[in-house]
Each structure stands twice: as C-alpha cells, then as structure tokens.
Write a protein that holds these residues in place. Structure first.
Motif, PDB file in Angstrom:
ATOM      1  N   GLU A  91      55.816  35.126  37.549  1.00 22.84           N
ATOM      2  CA  GLU A  91      55.666  34.261  36.294  1.00 22.84           C
ATOM      3  C   GLU A  91      55.995  35.368  35.233  1.00 22.84           C
ATOM      4  O   GLU A  91      56.357  34.974  34.281  1.00 22.84           O
ATOM      5  CB  GLU A  91      54.145  33.394  36.078  1.00 22.84           C
ATOM      6  N   PHE A 132      54.342  40.786  30.728  1.00 19.51           N
ATOM      7  CA  PHE A 132      54.213  40.409  29.114  1.00 19.51           C
ATOM      8  C   PHE A 132      53.564  41.626  28.303  1.00 19.51           C
ATOM      9  O   PHE A 132      52.653  42.329  28.696  1.00 19.51           O
ATOM     10  CB  PHE A 132      53.582  39.202  28.857  1.00 19.51           C
ATOM     11  N   ALA A 183      50.387  40.766  33.806  1.00 21.21           N
ATOM     12  CA  ALA A 183      51.299  40.320  34.678  1.00 21.21           C
ATOM     13  C   ALA A 183      50.665  39.097  35.497  1.00 21.21           C
ATOM     14  O   ALA A 183      49.506  39.221  35.822  1.00 21.21           O
ATOM     15  CB  ALA A 183      51.839  41.372  35.689  1.00 21.21           C
ATOM     16  N   TYR A 184      51.760  38.263  36.062  1.00 23.63           N
ATOM     17  CA  TYR A 184      51.017  37.233  36.690  1.00 23.63           C
ATOM     18  C   TYR A 184      51.990  36.984  37.920  1.00 23.63           C
ATOM     19  O   TYR A 184      53.363  36.776  37.676  1.00 23.63           O
ATOM     20  CB  TYR A 184      51.123  35.828  35.984  1.00 23.63           C
ATOM     21  N   GLY A 188      48.182  35.012  40.722  1.00 27.68           N
ATOM     22  CA  GLY A 188      47.393  36.007  40.447  1.00 27.68           C
ATOM     23  C   GLY A 188      47.578  36.551  39.295  1.00 27.68           C
ATOM     24  O   GLY A 188      48.847  37.282  39.182  1.00 27.68           O
ATOM     25  N   GLY A 189      46.831  36.765  38.283  1.00 25.14           N
ATOM     26  CA  GLY A 189      47.192  37.655  37.011  1.00 25.14           C
ATOM     27  C   GLY A 189      46.104  38.398  36.523  1.00 25.14           C
ATOM     28  O   GLY A 189      44.964  38.335  36.893  1.00 25.14           O
ATOM     29  N   TRP A 190      46.522  39.569  35.736  1.00 23.30           N
ATOM     30  CA  TRP A 190      45.443  40.463  35.173  1.00 23.30           C
ATOM     31  C   TRP A 190      45.998  41.010  33.748  1.00 23.30           C
ATOM     32  O   TRP A 190      47.304  40.996  33.474  1.00 23.30           O
ATOM     33  CB  TRP A 190      45.128  41.408  36.077  1.00 23.30           C
ATOM     34  N   SER A 191      45.319  41.274  32.745  1.00 18.84           N
ATOM     35  CA  SER A 191      45.577  41.855  31.619  1.00 18.84           C
ATOM     36  C   SER A 191      44.677  42.685  31.163  1.00 18.84           C
ATOM     37  O   SER A 191      43.436  42.610  31.503  1.00 18.84           O
ATOM     38  CB  SER A 191      45.984  40.731  30.594  1.00 18.84           C
ATOM     39  N   ARG A 241      37.206  26.684  37.220  1.00 20.87           N
ATOM     40  CA  ARG A 241      38.265  25.588  36.268  1.00 20.87           C
ATOM     41  C   ARG A 241      37.231  24.867  35.348  1.00 20.87           C
ATOM     42  O   ARG A 241      37.170  23.647  35.655  1.00 20.87           O
ATOM     43  CB  ARG A 241      38.671  24.727  37.469  1.00 20.87           C
ATOM     44  N   ILE A 292      44.786  35.504  33.323  1.00 24.75           N
ATOM     45  CA  ILE A 292      45.809  34.669  32.706  1.00 24.75           C
ATOM     46  C   ILE A 292      45.985  33.490  33.694  1.00 24.75           C
ATOM     47  O   ILE A 292      46.388  33.191  34.541  1.00 24.75           O
ATOM     48  CB  ILE A 292      47.263  35.360  32.942  1.00 24.75           C
ATOM     49  N   ARG A 346      47.029  29.887  33.839  1.00 16.44           N
ATOM     50  CA  ARG A 346      48.470  29.053  33.601  1.00 16.44           C
ATOM     51  C   ARG A 346      47.798  27.731  33.425  1.00 16.44           C
ATOM     52  O   ARG A 346      47.265  27.234  34.094  1.00 16.44           O
ATOM     53  CB  ARG A 346      49.168  29.133  34.825  1.00 16.44           C
ATOM     54  N   ARG A 347      48.477  27.134  32.553  1.00 16.19           N
ATOM     55  CA  ARG A 347      48.632  25.501  32.320  1.00 16.19           C
ATOM     56  C   ARG A 347      47.324  24.744  31.964  1.00 16.19           C
ATOM     57  O   ARG A 347      46.391  25.011  32.398  1.00 16.19           O
ATOM     58  CB  ARG A 347      49.059  25.203  33.597  1.00 16.19           C
ATOM     59  N   GLN A 357      46.409  24.018  38.740  1.00 17.64           N
ATOM     60  CA  GLN A 357      47.231  25.401  38.611  1.00 17.64           C
ATOM     61  C   GLN A 357      48.665  24.969  39.517  1.00 17.64           C
ATOM     62  O   GLN A 357      48.392  24.804  40.542  1.00 17.64           O
ATOM     63  CB  GLN A 357      46.574  26.227  39.568  1.00 17.64           C
TER      64      GLN A 357
END
Lengths: 448, 514
Positions: free
Chosen positions: A145, A148, A177-178, A190-193, A373, B10, B12-13, B430
């Motif tokens: 994805e 950034f 990044a994702y 999976g993402g992290w920042s 979630r 991060i 998403r959505r 997701q």
C-alpha cells in the motif's frame, strides 16, 4: 500573520459586541505529505491552512462559531454571528469560562527548528526507503500500500477575556509503510510507523520497515478458532485500544448523569491492584505532550487509577462546576472547529514487573491479541465485545495466527481479572500501555 | 497519517458510525459558495448565483500553471461550506454553532501520480502559488493545454425546497423542544434526552483541463434524538434520526414527536438486555441498518484503488460469483434525497446507480477518475473528497441491497435459534483480508421463530468472501437510511445505506456466553 494580535483583538471585539466572556482559538498548520508505492511517488501534498474558533457567553448562554477565513470582514461577521447564536441558547448556571486565569507555562521543547530545513527530496527518500526495505524483507511479501512521510508545523493560540493569551509552536513528523503478504484468499496486510516531534529522533528506517513486514508475514494463514473461554494476553500495541474503551467510560459528566457503568465507582476497586494509570502530558519532546489544555489550563500529571482504585473522572471546568467537584480539569480540543470537552491528553498505564515472555510461558492454551478492531467497551452497559486477531497459544508458545474471532465479557470483569502486567511499555502516542493478561475471556469463533 | 495511528498500527479503512454512538452531531462535513477575494460581500450571501463570481479566465490561467510542469490533467475545486447545529440537552437549548470552511484545491495528475495543494486564502497570488506546488508532481515541459469550458448542468437528486441555512433558529429549536418533551414523559425511567438538528450547505465548483465546469449546491440535514434510561443497575440507550440531502421542509413537529417517542421506546426496550451468546448463529438483520453490513462486508473491498493495486481480496473477482443468488447490491448516488446522493461527485462526474453485485455475480467496481483511467474502465461517479483540503478517492454513496421476494415475518419464522439485529452502531473492515466487524446497538434473541429477549454486547464478525454466500433470504421491504459517516484514508464522508430484512445463515457472534 500576527495571530496573537488577531486572537486578542477578536476577544475584545466580542466583549464590545455584547458578550460577557469570550475565548478564541487560532490554528495555523503547514503540512507536507508524500506517499510512495512500489518505488514511485504516488501522491504529494503540501498545504498551509488556518482557522479561528470563537466561543462566547452571554448571561451563561453559549454560542460558538468557526471560520477558515481570517479576513477582517469575515472576523467581524464571526463576532456578530456568535453573539447572535449565544442569544438563541438558554442559560445553564455552570456555563462560562474557566475560573483560572493566566499561569506560567512549562517549556516542553515541542518544536524542532531543524525540520524546516529537511528537503522534500530527503523526506521522499525516507518514504521510498521504508517501503523498499519492507518489500525486500521476505519473499512472501507480494504487494504494497506504500511508504509515507508526513510532517506538520502548527502554531496554536488560545486567548480569552480572563487574560489568557497563549501561543504554541510545535512540530511533528512521521513515516511508515504498509505491505501485504501472501496472495489470493490468503493475503495479510501489516504496517508500522514512527512519529516524533524531532526529525532526528525518528526511529531507524530499517527498524520500522522490518516491523511492518513482520506484522504482515506473521499473520499469513490466520484462521478462526472454535468458541471457548481461555486466558487472553493483550500485547502492548493492542492494549491501547482496550484502555481507550475503559477511559471513555470515565467521562465525569456521564458519571454525573449516570449514563456510564462506571458512575458509582469513584474511590472503588475497579481493576486489579496491578493497574496504575496516569495522564501525563508534561514530558519534554514527547509527541503527545502539551503545555496547556483545550481551555487554557496548564497541564500536569494526574492519577486516574492507583493500584486498581478509581481516583478520578474526567471533567472540563464547566462539567466540574456543574457536578460540584473540585478537581484538576482536563479539557481536550479537536482543533479550532470545536469547543473544549473533558478527556485525557497523554495516558500511560504504568509498567508491571513481569517479563513479557512470562505472560505466555505458563499458558497451556490461550489467545495473544495483537490487533483489536474497536475498543470493545459499551460505555452505557459495560458489556465488552470486540473483533480481534493475534496468535493461538499452546503450551506457552505461539502455535498459529488467528483472525476472525471475537472477545466477549464485561469490562469490569476483564479489569479485575488482569493477573499479569508486563514491563514492556513503549511510549509512542497519546495512549500507552504495557502488555497484560486476563485470566479468562470468551473467544467467539466457528463451530468445529 | 490518519487518526487511527493512535493505536500504533496503520489501520486501513473505514469506520462507520451512526446515531447515538457518534455522540456529537455529524457537523464536520464541509460545503461551499464560491466567491472571489475581491467581493467580500459575496462571502456572506447564501445565494447560489454567487458561484459564478470566479472569473473563468482566472480559472484557465490557474489550470495552465497546474500543467506547466508537464502534468496530464489538472483540476480546480472550490468549496464554501456553512455548517449549523443546534442542540438541546438537560431540557435546555444548550448550544448553537456555526462554521465556515472555504478554500480551493488544485490537483495535477500524471500517470499514477497525484500532486495536490490547497489554499484557504483566495488571493490570486496565493492561488497561483498553490497551483505551482501541485504542478511539481510532474517534471518537464508543458504538454497539455486546458480546453475551453463547457458548463455541465447535472440532474438533481437532492430534495431541497427550503434551505435549512435560511431557517431561523427558533423553528429548529421548536423541533428539539418537542422531541425532548415527548421522550421525557414517555417513561420515568428515561433519565437523559439529547436532541440536535444540524445542517450543511456546501457549494462547490469544479473546473478541469478537459473543459469541465460544474457547480453544485449540496444540502444535508439531520435531526437526531438520543435517550438514556436507568433502572437499578441496568442502563440503556435509544436513538432515532432522519438524515438526507433534504431541505428543512422534510422536518416538522409531528416527525420530532414521533422520533422522541421512538428513541424513548428503544431505550426502555433495551433496559433488561441480557448478555449475548458467543459462537456461530443464524442472524436476521432488519430493514435499514443492514446496509452498514454491506458497506463493510463488500463495499470497501470493491473500491477501485484497492482493486487496481490488488490489495483488495476481491481484485480478481469481476464476473465471478461472490455472493448467493439472492444478492443484488447497488451503489446509488442518484437515490433521491438520500444522505449519500450526489448530483456530481467531487471531481464533476454525474451521480450514477451502479450495480456492484448482480444476482450474486461481481459486476462493477466503484471508480473515480484516476483509477478508471488507469484500469481503462468507466467512471461511476464515486470520486469523493471530504473537503478542498483533500484529493478525491473512490468512495461509496448510498449502498443498498435490492429487495427480494420473502416476507419479513417469514424470514424470522425460518430461524429456530438465532439473533435479530434491529440497529447497528458502526463497523470496520480490512479490505485485504475481507474481515469485518460491526457492533449492534439493538439486538434480540430469536427462539423458535420468534423475536424474544433483548441482548447487549453483540459484535458480529465475518469475512466478505464467506458471509455473502451465506445470505439465504431477502425480504421485500427495502429501507434506505442516512446519517452515517464513513472514514477512509483520513477522510470522512457522509454515506447512505439500506437493505430489506435479510437472513445470514451463519455468522460469528461475539458475546459473553460461551
């Protein structure tokens, strides 16, 4: 633009225009955002925006308006409209500006003068690099994805007719990044920042990239389990979502109105004695710190829970006045488009004593939650219900990744049944927690 | 990057919220009235005629600046939004607010790249500066020239006779007072009543280098009532709302009275709610709120950005069966008066009624300009943005399930032990895994084909790939509702949704009782 002058002037004009009390907030934000996908710049956005919000009281009646147009004509009109709006509403005896006036502000070093000297090319390079490294981590990473980089410099001002005239200059920068692992019906993202006040303090690109990649790959093949009650460990990055739900139930006005399940819990044991929680926005250089709150009170460290005992609800000065409580008010503010409201600013659930590995070690069977979630807590009823993903634990070790399951219970039971709290706190944002374990939660899944 | 970063990942959505759970009103969506800096009077007028004040020659020059570095396409988006809200709390009109958002966004496209800049200062020099910044996405010589403008007059899908921005606050306050009075006397266990009326008047102008010039005035109105009830240690909430691209003529005292009563009724019904069960159950979703289910379960996964980048689990499913045959799903920007209706989307493409799933077969994606071009497909009027501060991305408008043949009562009767879902609070998805959740604010047990006891703490979780195939019955009672706000990539947007009563043969329910 001289924002202090604009702020002080509009407060004076509002008083002259008929207001008993007035307060203005001003924001000026300069932003840079770049996203890179598969090595190419995908979006590049640069902007400067500004706005002003005006709150007035006439005979304890409230009017509020905001505008993104700071021209003299528009501000004139804003004063007139806001005064008109206040006349429409009805008086409530507790309404009005806070009782406190100006106080000395702490210097928290929230502005990085060097950020302005970092070139666009360098920022774009970081976004490109974090994605590149994440994609190269593992053969099973198939897609992205993107990476950034974004930063913002914000000037904020708060001015009122009780003499408060504060301005603040702050910076923030972040990158991440994702990426996506797997293919077809077996894909996992999976993402992290990393997010900091100072450009130089950003975490190493490689470390952020590796974490993003790992979070995607480790979830490949995730599946639901059958419905059963088991011990559940919330890891330190999933835990903040849980605490968000708990803290939402501590709104002082909701407690006063008895619309939250925590209403009658002040000074009572609501959680395991292991749990101590502070709100502390006073750490220098920290991303979630601030010298004054949404209505101009100086920030300080407050104890929310001490050894499991509820020490306070959240009040701003109006709801505190209404409830007749004398407490340290904490007001949040979402920006110039809204007024202040009670809440927390930078919450830290304090470290426990356990090594994080020991939370899993003695589990025969259980669930390690790595992502939630939602927050789970129904603030009205206290019921707890949320979707989550993570790992199934067998004999003290990760057995396989889990997704598509729910957790169900009541929030107070969960809080009381925390039997282990780790020492792995990692301060990253406005809500921080170590990993913790709950003795038993219903995990909802499939029939087998 | 987006607000969810608070949780350190991060995320998403999508987060879709409705009714009581959203706390404050939905007042944050911007709108406009175009005006030039040289005419401050026009800033304050609500007259749509003021839109044309912006000189077309200036627009053309600004587009030329946008294209000066070799961009293929350029667009100017003007916005002027007035937001009003008035609320009643603790028996008193407690707050009245008004907001103005105004600015100009510049977008330049080249291949897959987007350059974006905006200015809230309407001085021509400042606008030119922003146009130059957006232009920087390309690096080279001018290749395209802006074409002459051809004004577009889109069809009208909003139902607005009386702009709510022109209505005196007294008339709005009367609605709140009425709803409060009815709810308060309904039952003495009702302890709190909150009522609000909010409206947004958003004027936009879009001009692009392909010669498009269009103006639109979007009006959104919402009346919402929330009630809290208390009995012993039992607490509950009830709410009711009406929201749409409506004028003030859609709201009157008898509606306020009806909503006050309905919100109070719901709170009282939910007071004795018991813990929900956990595990897999058949579920019946009542007409209206089930649209959120489709929004999360499939809608986001069919947005063209995720399809083109192959990050959605449905990216290769066009023309293939993805749902049971009773499922025909539309995204319909032309649904009159609906909360997500658009005469034109936020890049000037006219609103459309797109069938996403036709009798179970995946038949279309939700397209904006950028993705449609790159995928060589048609635009579907789904390029939407929160405000002039954002570039458009593919978004839903009004997503609803077409009615079927079953009678709602027969659908309930067909379930031996299961759940009846009357109202949904919100959810998220997701799109990569298709996994979604949504939380239920009003739900009941179904026992032996009858709706029986109220339940609390219901969460439903599933995957879009599985759950759409498990829809076995669809009723004949379509209801489309509004008031919700969908979040994606940090942008919030009003969306409508709807469904007839439907049955999902099995879905995971997250409750307390194992």
């Amino acid at each position: 633009m001289d924002y202090r002058k604009i702020g002080e002037d509009i407060v004076k004009k509002a008083i002259k225009g008929g207001a008993d009390e007035a307060e203005a907030v001003i924001e000026h934000i300069k932003e840079f955002n770049v996203s890179v996908r598969k090595g190419d710049v995908e979006t590049l956005k640069k902007s400067v925006s500004k706005g002003l919000g005006l709150r007035v009281f006439i005979n304890k009646q409230l009017g509020f308006s905001y505008t993104s147009d700071l021209s003299p004509e528009s501000l004139e009109e804003t004063v007139k409209k806001t005064v008109e709006l206040a006349r429409i509403t009805e008086a409530k005896p507790w309404q009005g500006l806070p009782d406190f006036g100006p106080q000395p502000l702490a210097e928290l070093a929230l502005h990085d003068p060097e950020l302005a000297t970092v070139s666009d090319e360098k920022k774009i390079g970081i976004a490109r690099e974090v994605e590149r490294i994440a994609l190269a981590q593992d053969k099973r990473i198939t897609n992205s994805e993107g990476g950034f980089f974004s930063d913002a410099e914000r000037i904020a001002g708060l001015f009122n007719s009780k003499g408060i005239s504060y301005t603040l200059q702050e910076t923030r920068c972040s990158f991440g990044a994702y990426v996506i692992a797997g293919e077809g019906d077996n894909m996992q993202g999976g993402g992290w920042s990393s997010s900091k006040r100072y450009f130089k303090e950003l975490e190493p690109v490689e470390q952020v990239a590796k974490t993003a990649a790992q979070r995607a790959v480790e979830m490949l093949g995730a599946r639901p389990v059958e419905t059963k009650k088991v011990p559940v460990v919330f890891d330190r990055y999933a835990a903040p979502a849980f605490w968000m739900g708990v803290l939402s139930a501590l709104n002082g006005d909701a407690a006063f109105r008895k619309t939250t399940f925590m209403s009658d819990m002040l000074k009572k044991q609501v959680a395991s004695p292991l749990v101590t929680i502070h709100d502390d926005p006073t750490r220098p250089r920290f991303v979630a710190s601030g010298p004054f709150d949404g209505e101009g009170n100086v920030t300080r460290k407050n104890t929310i829970l001490e050894k499991g005992v509820l020490k306070m609800f959240f009040y701003d000065s109006q709801t505190a006045r209404k409830a007749g409580v004398k407490v340290n008010t904490i007001a949040r503010r979402g920006g110039y488009k809204s007024g202040p409201s009670a809440g927390f600013i930078c919450v830290i659930v304090e470290n426990g004593e356990e090594d994080p590995a020991s939370l899993l070690k003695d589990l025969k069977e259980g669930l390690l939650v790595t992502s939630m979630r939602g927050t789970g807590t129904d603030v009205t009823t206290g019921a707890f219900s949320v979707g989550c993903s993570g790992f199934w634990i067998l004999d003290g070790a990760k057995a396989f990744p889990v997704d598509g399951v729910t957790l169900g219970g009541t929030t107070l039971d969960l809080l009381k049944n925390i039997d282990k709290l780790a020492n792995d706190l990692d301060l990253r944002g406005s809500l921080n927690s170590p990993s913790f374990r709950v003795t038993e939660i219903t995990v909802g899944g499939k029939k087998t | 990057m987006d607000k969810v970063v608070r949780y350190h990942t991060i995320n998403r959505r999508s987060f879709l919220k409705k009714g009581a759970l959203s706390g404050a009103l939905m007042i944050s969506f911007p709108v406009w009235k175009c005006l030039a800096a040289r005419d401050p009077e026009a800033l304050l007028a609500s007259d749509p005629a003021a839109l044309s004040i912006l000189d077309k020659e200036d627009l053309r020059k600004l587009l030329e600046v946008c294209l000066s570095r070799g961009g293929e396409f350029a667009e100017i988006y003007f916005e002027r939004t007035v937001s009003n809200s008035i609320s009643l709390d603790e028996e008193k009109i407690s707050a009245a607010t008004r907001g103005l958002d105004m600015g100009v966004g510049f977008r330049v496209l080249q291949g897959e790249k987007t350059g974006y800049a905006f200015s809230d200062d309407l001085d021509l020099a400042k606008l030119k500066e922003a146009a130059e910044t957006a232009a920087l996405i390309a690096s080279g010589q001018t290749t395209e020239k802006p074409k002459n403008f051809t004004p577009l007059s889109p069809p009208q899908y909003y139902q607005v006779k009386v702009s709510p921005d022109t209505i005196a606050s007294k008339a709005k306050a009367d609605l709140l007072i009425k709803a409060n009075a009815v709810a308060r006397v309904f039952d003495k266990r009702i302890t709190q009543v909150g009522v609000s009326f909010s409206d947004i008047s958003k004027k936009i102008m879009i001009a692009n280098s392909e010669g498009l010039y269009v103006e639109d005035t979007q009006t959104l109105s919402r009346l919402g009532v929330n009630c809290a009830a208390l009995e012993g240690s039992n607490r509950s909430m009830g709410y009711e709302s009406k929201a749409g691209t409506y004028g003030f003529e859609h709201f009157d005292l008898s509606l306020a009275e009806d909503f006050g009563r309905k919100a109070a009724e719901m709170a009282i019904r939910m007071l004795p709610a018991e813990d929900a069960p956990a595990g897999e159950f058949p579920v019946v979703i009542a007409a209206g709120f089930g649209g959120i289910f489709f929004h999360e379960a499939i809608g986001h996964s069919l947005e063209a950005d995720g399809i083109r980048k192959k990050t959605s689990c449905f990216h290769d499913k066009l023309g293939q069966p993805i749902a049971s045959e009773v499922v025909t799903l539309a995204d319909d920007g032309t649904y009159k008066g609906a909360w997500g209706a658009v005469n034109v989307d936020d890049e000037g493409s006219t609103g459309q009624n797109t069938i996403l799933i036709d009798k179970g077969i995946c038949s279309a994606f939700l397209q904006d300009r950028l993705n449609a071009k790159l995928m060589k497909m048609k635009q579907t009027g789904n390029g939407r943005r929160q405000s002039y501060q954002h570039y458009p991305i593919p978004r839903m408008t009004n997503t609803y399930l077409h009615p079927g043949e079953s009678l709602p009562e027969d659908i309930v009767k067909s379930v031996d032990t299961g759940l009846y879902i009357a109202k949904i609070g919100g959810g998220n998805v997701q799109p990569t895994t298709g996994r979604f959740v949504f939380s239920v604010t009003e739900g009941y047990l179904i026992e032996a084909g009858k709706v029986t006891r109220p339940l609390k703490g219901i969460m439903l979780m599933g995957s879009g790939q599985e759950v759409l195939k498990n829809i076995t019955m669809v009723g004949n009672d379509l209801l489309v509702i509004g008031g919700g706000s969908c979040g994606k990539d940090g942008q919030s947007k009003p969306v409508g949704f709807g469904n007839p009563t439907l049955k999902v043969a099995k879905i995971t329910v997250g409750g307390k009782k194992a």
